[in-house]
Design a protein around this motif. Structure first.
Motif, PDB file in Angstrom:
ATOM      1  N   UNK A   1       1.841   7.360 -18.570  1.00  0.00           N
ATOM      2  CA  UNK A   1       0.796   8.314 -18.160  1.00  0.00           C
ATOM      3  C   UNK A   1       1.200   9.745 -18.498  1.00  0.00           C
ATOM      4  N   UNK A   2       2.482  10.067 -18.368  1.00  0.00           N
ATOM      5  CA  UNK A   2       2.964  11.397 -18.746  1.00  0.00           C
ATOM      6  C   UNK A   2       2.886  11.580 -20.259  1.00  0.00           C
ATOM      7  N   UNK A   3       3.169  10.520 -21.011  1.00  0.00           N
ATOM      8  CA  UNK A   3       3.059  10.597 -22.470  1.00  0.00           C
ATOM      9  C   UNK A   3       1.611  10.816 -22.891  1.00  0.00           C
ATOM     10  N   UNK A   4       0.673  10.186 -22.203  1.00  0.00           N
ATOM     11  CA  UNK A   4      -0.745  10.386 -22.501  1.00  0.00           C
ATOM     12  C   UNK A   4      -1.158  11.813 -22.176  1.00  0.00           C
ATOM     13  N   UNK A   5      -0.662  12.354 -21.058  1.00  0.00           N
ATOM     14  CA  UNK A   5      -0.980  13.737 -20.705  1.00  0.00           C
ATOM     15  C   UNK A   5      -0.466  14.716 -21.762  1.00  0.00           C
ATOM     16  N   UNK A   6       0.776  14.510 -22.221  1.00  0.00           N
ATOM     17  CA  UNK A   6       1.329  15.365 -23.278  1.00  0.00           C
ATOM     18  C   UNK A   6       0.509  15.240 -24.560  1.00  0.00           C
ATOM     19  N   UNK A   7       0.118  14.033 -24.866  1.00  0.00           N
ATOM     20  CA  UNK A   7      -0.670  13.768 -26.057  1.00  0.00           C
ATOM     21  C   UNK A   7      -2.003  14.504 -26.012  1.00  0.00           C
TER      22      UNK A   7
END
Length: 115
Positions: free
Chosen positions: A74-80
């Motif tokens: 979920x953090x990777x999606x937010x950064x993306x």
């Protein structure tokens, strides 16, 4: 707009699909001319940041590719989404900055200025 969400070594649950689509809606409200979106979510157990998210966005005149990695998906999606938002806004600004008045519509004695 065509949206494709796929997973590599990961089952894309309805919760993940809903999370990506709601976050992507934030980006798509800036730019309406999106043709195709492809999202790849993957898990790699060999690396320290094992959760990766990639997105390929095809808009009129350009393909935008962004990837991010983090320990939490979920953090990777937010950064993306943050990276993608910046690139889409920059692309939209480039499209709108190149529009000037034609030569026959300028008044006599004026020259174009650099803003």
């Amino acid at each position: 707009m065509n949206l494709k969400i796929s997973g590599h070594h990961l089952d894309v649950t309805p919760a993940l699909r809903e999370y990506v689509t709601t976050k992507l809606a934030k980006v798509l409200r800036h730019f309406e001319n999106v043709i195709d979106v492809s999202v790849l979510l993957s898990v790699d157990n060999h690396k320290e940041t094992s959760q990766r998210a990639e997105i390929s966005l095809h808009v009129k005149g350009r393909d935008i590719f962004v990837e991010s990695a983090d320990g939490d998906l979920y953090a990777a999606i937010d950064l993306l989404i943050d990276k993608l938002d910046r690139q889409v806004v920059r692309h939209k600004d480039r499209l709108h900055d190149h529009q000037h008045d034609g030569i026959k519509y300028r008044t006599l004695g004026t020259t174009p200025t650099d803003d």
